[in-house]
Design a protein around this motif. Sequence first.
Motif, PDB file in Angstrom:
ATOM      1  N   THR A  15     -26.616   5.903 -26.229  1.00 27.48           N
ATOM      2  CA  THR A  15     -27.417   6.916 -26.928  1.00 27.48           C
ATOM      3  C   THR A  15     -28.679   7.230 -26.143  1.00 27.48           C
ATOM      4  O   THR A  15     -29.045   8.402 -25.967  1.00 27.48           O
ATOM      5  N   LEU A  16     -29.348   6.191 -25.653  1.00 30.10           N
ATOM      6  CA  LEU A  16     -30.573   6.408 -24.884  1.00 30.10           C
ATOM      7  C   LEU A  16     -30.295   7.135 -23.569  1.00 30.10           C
ATOM      8  O   LEU A  16     -31.086   7.985 -23.149  1.00 30.10           O
ATOM      9  N   LYS A  17     -29.185   6.812 -22.928  1.00 27.61           N
ATOM     10  CA  LYS A  17     -28.828   7.518 -21.696  1.00 27.61           C
ATOM     11  C   LYS A  17     -28.588   8.997 -21.980  1.00 27.61           C
ATOM     12  O   LYS A  17     -29.001   9.856 -21.201  1.00 27.61           O
ATOM     13  N   ALA A  18     -27.914   9.287 -23.091  1.00 23.23           N
ATOM     14  CA  ALA A  18     -27.663  10.686 -23.457  1.00 23.23           C
ATOM     15  C   ALA A  18     -28.983  11.410 -23.724  1.00 23.23           C
ATOM     16  O   ALA A  18     -29.175  12.548 -23.276  1.00 23.23           O
ATOM     17  N   ARG A  19     -29.886  10.742 -24.430  1.00 21.33           N
ATOM     18  CA  ARG A  19     -31.199  11.359 -24.699  1.00 21.33           C
ATOM     19  C   ARG A  19     -31.975  11.575 -23.407  1.00 21.33           C
ATOM     20  O   ARG A  19     -32.639  12.594 -23.227  1.00 21.33           O
ATOM     21  N   LEU A  20     -31.895  10.613 -22.493  1.00 21.54           N
ATOM     22  CA  LEU A  20     -32.580  10.730 -21.217  1.00 21.54           C
ATOM     23  C   LEU A  20     -32.003  11.876 -20.396  1.00 21.54           C
ATOM     24  O   LEU A  20     -32.759  12.657 -19.784  1.00 21.54           O
ATOM     25  N   ASP A  21     -30.684  12.015 -20.383  1.00 21.12           N
ATOM     26  CA  ASP A  21     -30.060  13.125 -19.669  1.00 21.12           C
ATOM     27  C   ASP A  21     -30.487  14.463 -20.261  1.00 21.12           C
ATOM     28  O   ASP A  21     -30.765  15.417 -19.528  1.00 21.12           O
ATOM     29  N   GLN A  22     -30.544  14.530 -21.598  1.00 24.67           N
ATOM     30  CA  GLN A  22     -30.975  15.761 -22.264  1.00 24.67           C
ATOM     31  C   GLN A  22     -32.428  16.067 -21.920  1.00 24.67           C
ATOM     32  O   GLN A  22     -32.778  17.206 -21.611  1.00 24.67           O
ATOM     33  N   ARG A  23     -33.271  15.043 -21.937  1.00 27.23           N
ATOM     34  CA  ARG A  23     -34.683  15.238 -21.608  1.00 27.23           C
ATOM     35  C   ARG A  23     -34.853  15.688 -20.163  1.00 27.23           C
ATOM     36  O   ARG A  23     -35.669  16.543 -19.869  1.00 27.23           O
ATOM     37  N   ASP A  24     -34.053  15.117 -19.256  1.00 26.76           N
ATOM     38  CA  ASP A  24     -34.115  15.525 -17.856  1.00 26.76           C
ATOM     39  C   ASP A  24     -33.721  16.991 -17.698  1.00 26.76           C
ATOM     40  O   ASP A  24     -34.339  17.731 -16.920  1.00 26.76           O
ATOM     41  N   ALA A  25     -32.699  17.406 -18.431  1.00 30.35           N
ATOM     42  CA  ALA A  25     -32.274  18.807 -18.376  1.00 30.35           C
ATOM     43  C   ALA A  25     -33.374  19.724 -18.911  1.00 30.35           C
ATOM     44  O   ALA A  25     -33.650  20.784 -18.329  1.00 30.35           O
ATOM     45  N   GLU A  26     -34.016  19.309 -20.004  1.00 26.47           N
ATOM     46  CA  GLU A  26     -35.113  20.110 -20.553  1.00 26.47           C
ATOM     47  C   GLU A  26     -36.270  20.202 -19.571  1.00 26.47           C
ATOM     48  O   GLU A  26     -36.887  21.255 -19.422  1.00 26.47           O
ATOM     49  N   LEU A  27     -36.560  19.099 -18.893  1.00 25.42           N
ATOM     50  CA  LEU A  27     -37.639  19.112 -17.900  1.00 25.42           C
ATOM     51  C   LEU A  27     -37.321  20.064 -16.751  1.00 25.42           C
ATOM     52  O   LEU A  27     -38.217  20.754 -16.253  1.00 25.42           O
ATOM     53  N   GLU A  28     -36.076  20.096 -16.323  1.00 27.61           N
ATOM     54  CA  GLU A  28     -35.690  21.016 -15.255  1.00 27.61           C
ATOM     55  C   GLU A  28     -35.892  22.459 -15.698  1.00 27.61           C
ATOM     56  O   GLU A  28     -36.381  23.290 -14.928  1.00 27.61           O
ATOM     57  N   VAL A  29     -35.522  22.768 -16.942  1.00 27.68           N
ATOM     58  CA  VAL A  29     -35.719  24.119 -17.470  1.00 27.68           C
ATOM     59  C   VAL A  29     -37.215  24.442 -17.517  1.00 27.68           C
ATOM     60  O   VAL A  29     -37.644  25.536 -17.120  1.00 27.68           O
ATOM     61  N   LEU A  30     -38.014  23.500 -17.973  1.00 25.64           N
ATOM     62  CA  LEU A  30     -39.455  23.738 -18.057  1.00 25.64           C
ATOM     63  C   LEU A  30     -40.093  23.873 -16.673  1.00 25.64           C
ATOM     64  O   LEU A  30     -41.008  24.684 -16.492  1.00 25.64           O
ATOM     65  N   LYS A  31     -39.620  23.098 -15.703  1.00 30.88           N
ATOM     66  CA  LYS A  31     -40.146  23.229 -14.339  1.00 30.88           C
ATOM     67  C   LYS A  31     -39.823  24.613 -13.781  1.00 30.88           C
ATOM     68  O   LYS A  31     -40.660  25.237 -13.133  1.00 30.88           O
ATOM     69  N   ASP A  32     -38.603  25.090 -14.047  1.00 32.23           N
ATOM     70  CA  ASP A  32     -38.214  26.421 -13.602  1.00 32.23           C
ATOM     71  C   ASP A  32     -39.072  27.482 -14.277  1.00 32.23           C
ATOM     72  O   ASP A  32     -39.555  28.420 -13.625  1.00 32.23           O
ATOM     73  N   PHE A  33     -39.294  27.332 -15.584  1.00 43.69           N
ATOM     74  CA  PHE A  33     -40.146  28.272 -16.314  1.00 43.69           C
ATOM     75  C   PHE A  33     -41.564  28.270 -15.756  1.00 43.69           C
ATOM     76  O   PHE A  33     -42.171  29.327 -15.561  1.00 43.69           O
ATOM     77  N   LYS A  34     -42.105  27.092 -15.484  1.00 38.87           N
ATOM     78  CA  LYS A  34     -43.454  26.974 -14.932  1.00 38.87           C
ATOM     79  C   LYS A  34     -43.542  27.674 -13.582  1.00 38.87           C
ATOM     80  O   LYS A  34     -44.504  28.408 -13.311  1.00 38.87           O
ATOM     81  N   GLN A  35     -42.535  27.462 -12.736  1.00 37.00           N
ATOM     82  CA  GLN A  35     -42.533  28.086 -11.417  1.00 37.00           C
ATOM     83  C   GLN A  35     -42.496  29.604 -11.534  1.00 37.00           C
ATOM     84  O   GLN A  35     -43.230  30.313 -10.843  1.00 37.00           O
ATOM     85  N   ARG A  36     -41.660  30.128 -12.440  1.00 32.22           N
ATOM     86  CA  ARG A  36     -41.595  31.579 -12.636  1.00 32.22           C
ATOM     87  C   ARG A  36     -42.900  32.120 -13.192  1.00 32.22           C
ATOM     88  O   ARG A  36     -43.377  33.176 -12.770  1.00 32.22           O
ATOM     89  N   ALA A  37     -43.515  31.388 -14.142  1.00 37.60           N
ATOM     90  CA  ALA A  37     -44.784  31.834 -14.730  1.00 37.60           C
ATOM     91  C   ALA A  37     -45.884  31.865 -13.671  1.00 37.60           C
ATOM     92  O   ALA A  37     -46.665  32.828 -13.603  1.00 37.60           O
ATOM     93  N   LEU A  38     -45.955  30.849 -12.833  1.00 37.97           N
ATOM     94  CA  LEU A  38     -46.970  30.830 -11.773  1.00 37.97           C
ATOM     95  C   LEU A  38     -46.745  31.957 -10.774  1.00 37.97           C
ATOM     96  O   LEU A  38     -47.705  32.576 -10.300  1.00 37.97           O
ATOM     97  N   SER A  39     -45.492  32.233 -10.468  1.00 38.00           N
ATOM     98  CA  SER A  39     -45.182  33.332  -9.558  1.00 38.00           C
ATOM     99  C   SER A  39     -45.609  34.671 -10.165  1.00 38.00           C
ATOM    100  O   SER A  39     -46.173  35.525  -9.470  1.00 38.00           O
ATOM    101  N   GLN A  40     -45.361  34.859 -11.448  1.00 37.43           N
ATOM    102  CA  GLN A  40     -45.758  36.098 -12.118  1.00 37.43           C
ATOM    103  C   GLN A  40     -47.276  36.233 -12.160  1.00 37.43           C
ATOM    104  O   GLN A  40     -47.826  37.320 -11.929  1.00 37.43           O
ATOM    105  N   ILE A  41     -47.957  35.128 -12.455  1.00 39.17           N
ATOM    106  CA  ILE A  41     -49.431  35.163 -12.494  1.00 39.17           C
ATOM    107  C   ILE A  41     -49.982  35.503 -11.114  1.00 39.17           C
ATOM    108  O   ILE A  41     -50.907  36.314 -10.986  1.00 39.17           O
TER     109      ILE A  41
END
Length: 165
Positions: free
Chosen positions: A102-128
């Motif tokens: 269960t913890l591994k699944a949660r960690l994998d999900q959290r890692d995926a969310e972090l990747e999405v957020l890193k991509d969003f941050k990069q796009r936001a900084l590029s737009q700014i």
Amino acid sequence: MGRISQDARTRNEEAIRAAMDRLLRGDLPPGGKCDLRTLARQAGVPRTAFYAKKNRDGTARPGPYQHLAQEFERRLAALRDAGTVPDPRAAQIERLKEANATLKARLDQRDAELEVLKDFKQRALSQIAAQHLEIERLREQAAAVSNVRRLPAARPGTAPYGSCS
């Protein structure tokens, strides 16, 4: 293991069955598990008596208590299939394995969310950065054109037009 009398063999089988019942009920000795090693120790018989032997000519023959070892394994498997685990450590191991999965699944999900957020941050900084460059370009363009006038700054103490104050 030398030859034993029929009375000794009967006593040993009774001791093995009694120990088997205790172990399968979950009455485990300190440091013991629900396995053949603990069964042999609790019954006071050698563990090798539960396994097949070889004759001098190399053919196999059953161990003196091999049928009891098979019965023990069969009853233990039936308990496990019914969802009952007589060994609390084995149950704890199973619970920990499930929690770990269960913890591994949660960690994998959290890692995926972090990747999405890193991509969003990069796009936001590029737009700014692009917007900042556009603002600077427009300011330079406005300063270069002579027909654009800056509005006068508001005088302190005066209210804007249409204000109620």
